[in-house]
Design a protein around this motif. Sequence first.
Motif, PDB file in Angstrom:
ATOM      1  N   ARG A   1       2.348   1.820  -3.512  1.00 52.16           N
ATOM      2  CA  ARG A   1       1.290   2.281  -4.422  1.00 52.16           C
ATOM      3  C   ARG A   1       0.995   3.762  -4.180  1.00 52.16           C
ATOM      4  NH1 ARG A   1      -3.554   3.701  -4.199  1.00 52.16           N
ATOM      5  NH2 ARG A   1      -3.881   3.041  -2.071  1.00 52.16           N
ATOM      6  N   HIS A   2       0.888   4.140  -2.913  1.00 46.11           N
ATOM      7  CA  HIS A   2       0.590   5.531  -2.562  1.00 46.11           C
ATOM      8  C   HIS A   2       1.722   6.465  -3.007  1.00 46.11           C
ATOM      9  CE1 HIS A   2      -1.253   8.798  -0.348  1.00 46.11           C
ATOM     10  NE2 HIS A   2      -0.095   9.028   0.247  1.00 46.11           N
TER      11      HIS A   2
ATOM     12  N   GLU B   1       0.824  -1.213   0.000  1.00 44.30           N
ATOM     13  CA  GLU B   1       0.000   0.000   0.000  1.00 44.30           C
ATOM     14  C   GLU B   1       0.862   1.269   0.000  1.00 44.30           C
ATOM     15  OE1 GLU B   1      -3.393   2.144  -0.382  1.00 44.30           O
ATOM     16  OE2 GLU B   1      -3.175  -0.017  -0.538  1.00 44.30           O
TER      17      GLU B   1
END
Length: 124
Positions: A10-11, A7
């Motif tokens: 991706r961020h 995550e």
Amino acid sequence: MFLKQDEETRHTIEEISALSGIQRDVIREVWEFTFIRWVEQLTREPTKLNNLTIPFLGSVGVRYVEDQLGMDGTIETTVDSFVSLSPFFKKVIGEVYDGKQNTITELLEIKIDNAISNIIDGND
């Protein structure tokens, strides 16, 4: 095919894309090829300390130590790692801490001015 992202990765890619206007897939490809380069470098001599360059940040020294078989049958790899921040990155940290006008602020100002100029020139 893409490498699996957590995550946070991706961020980060999405934020870079939003700031730069460059497509997420292009940014992801650059990071994936950087990763491939690092792995290729490690395969030459895995038991030797390999310095992997992280542009603008510094380097990470990585050395394979051993594999161990876990109770559940999985293999866990032990690796030595060392971080060395570049003098440039340390200087930027100091500037940010001291609240001074810094290299990154100046760089962003230039990039914003260039983006605005490109938009204006594109409308002519």
